[in-house]
Design a protein around this motif. Structure first.
Motif, PDB file in Angstrom:
ATOM      1  N   SER A  99      60.888 -48.872   4.374  1.00  0.00           N
ATOM      2  CA  SER A  99      60.143 -47.974   5.056  1.00  0.00           C
ATOM      3  C   SER A  99      58.668 -48.537   5.432  1.00  0.00           C
ATOM      4  CB  SER A  99      59.904 -46.722   4.225  1.00  0.00           C
ATOM      5  OG  SER A  99      59.326 -47.273   2.953  1.00  0.00           O
ATOM      6  N   ARG A 100      58.267 -49.769   5.075  1.00  0.00           N
ATOM      7  CA  ARG A 100      57.252 -50.602   5.418  1.00  0.00           C
ATOM      8  C   ARG A 100      56.721 -50.594   7.015  1.00  0.00           C
ATOM      9  NH1 ARG A 100      58.452 -54.349   2.301  1.00  0.00           N
ATOM     10  NH2 ARG A 100      57.047 -53.895   0.752  1.00  0.00           N
TER      11      ARG A 100
ATOM     12  N   TYR B  33      53.221 -41.964   0.953  1.00  0.00           N
ATOM     13  CA  TYR B  33      52.372 -43.087   1.454  1.00  0.00           C
ATOM     14  C   TYR B  33      51.038 -43.118   1.004  1.00  0.00           C
ATOM     15  CZ  TYR B  33      56.760 -43.355   4.042  1.00  0.00           C
ATOM     16  OH  TYR B  33      58.180 -43.455   4.584  1.00  0.00           O
ATOM     17  N   LEU B  45      49.478 -51.301   3.512  1.00  0.00           N
ATOM     18  CA  LEU B  45      50.288 -50.134   2.615  1.00  0.00           C
ATOM     19  C   LEU B  45      49.739 -50.523   1.286  1.00  0.00           C
ATOM     20  CD1 LEU B  45      52.557 -48.107   2.403  1.00  0.00           C
ATOM     21  CD2 LEU B  45      54.213 -50.212   2.324  1.00  0.00           C
ATOM     22  N   VAL B  48      54.488 -46.621  -1.879  1.00  0.00           N
ATOM     23  CA  VAL B  48      55.533 -45.862  -1.346  1.00  0.00           C
ATOM     24  C   VAL B  48      56.257 -45.017  -2.541  1.00  0.00           C
ATOM     25  CG1 VAL B  48      57.348 -45.257   0.161  1.00  0.00           C
ATOM     26  CG2 VAL B  48      55.789 -47.041   0.634  1.00  0.00           C
ATOM     27  N   ILE B  56      57.762 -48.735  -3.554  1.00  0.00           N
ATOM     28  CA  ILE B  56      56.766 -49.854  -3.192  1.00  0.00           C
ATOM     29  C   ILE B  56      55.453 -49.892  -3.710  1.00  0.00           C
ATOM     30  CG2 ILE B  56      56.053 -51.009  -1.421  1.00  0.00           C
ATOM     31  CD1 ILE B  56      58.198 -50.129   0.432  1.00  0.00           C
TER      32      ILE B  56
END
Lengths: 113, 113
Positions: A99-100, B33, B45, B48, B56
């Protein structure tokens, strides 16, 4: 290395012009690509999401195209208005990145009345 | 309704303070996120969450501690931050993970003194 590039970094046009913003990516194995706009100091507004199997998406005066083989996407804005002034960001999800999102540096658009 | 809300809008904190940022969505999204954005740079980012589980962690320093108490809420707990942590902190959500658009909140402008 998986990278996203947006050229130009800044663009100034008179009101009413049709314009194209460019996004290029280094790895053609993308899952999808998303275009955003960001007003100064604000969050991101999603404009269009193109899946890897699609060639283009349209929303109002906006049209985004995707050419995986050449590693390019373009955002076409028809009949530009001063309210379109913002930074436009292209973001790629690669097949291997879950999902990055990997963002480009953005194009700062100014539409002059 | 495609709204992600974030509170507070602005936060000023000292390096010894403990504070929390809050993010909420009621769209039934199951992925959330946290991003950090410095001036004139694209978002980076941080974390997540997928189905309320951390999926993540982008090697973020432990002075940032995320929490997902339920599918609608995402918190970011801050402790012993440094001045270089000053930035716009953005929350986003998507229906599931990579196939779907990410929707962003307006952000929290954090200043560490």
């Amino acid at each position: 290395k998986q990278e996203v590039t947006q050229i130009p970094a800044a663009l100034s046009v008179p009101e009413g012009e049709n314009l194209v913003l460019n996004c290029s990516f280094t790895d053609s194995a993308i899952y999808n690509l998303q275009w955003f706009r960001q007003d100064p100091g604000k969050g991101l507004t999603s404009l269009l999401l193109i899946q890897s199997s699609q060639r283009e998406q349209t929303s109002g005066r906006l049209n985004a195209s995707l050419d995986k083989s050449s590693g390019r996407s373009t955002l076409y804005i028809a009949a530009s208005q001063p309210g379109d002034s913002a930074t436009y960001l292209c973001a790629v999800r690669w097949e291997t990145s879950g999902s990055r999102l990997t963002f480009g540096e953005g194009t700062q658009l100014t539409v002059n009345p | 309704d495609t709204e992600v809300t974030q509170t507070p809008k602005h936060l000023v904190m000292g390096m010894t303070n403990k504070k929390s940022l809050k993010c909420e969505q009621h769209m039934g999204h199951r992925a959330m996120y946290w991003y950090k954005q410095k001036a004139k740079k694209p978002p980076e980012l941080m974390f997540v969450y997928s189905y309320e589980k951390l999926s993540i962690n982008e090697s973020v320093p432990s002075r940032f501690s995320p929490e997902c108490p339920n599918s609608s809420l995402l918190n970011l707990h801050l402790h012993a931050l440094q001045p270089e942590d000053s930035a716009l902190y953005l929350c986003a959500s998507s229906l599931l993970d990579r196939a779907y658009e990410q929707y962003f909140g307006p952000g929290t402008r954090l200043t560490v003194t």
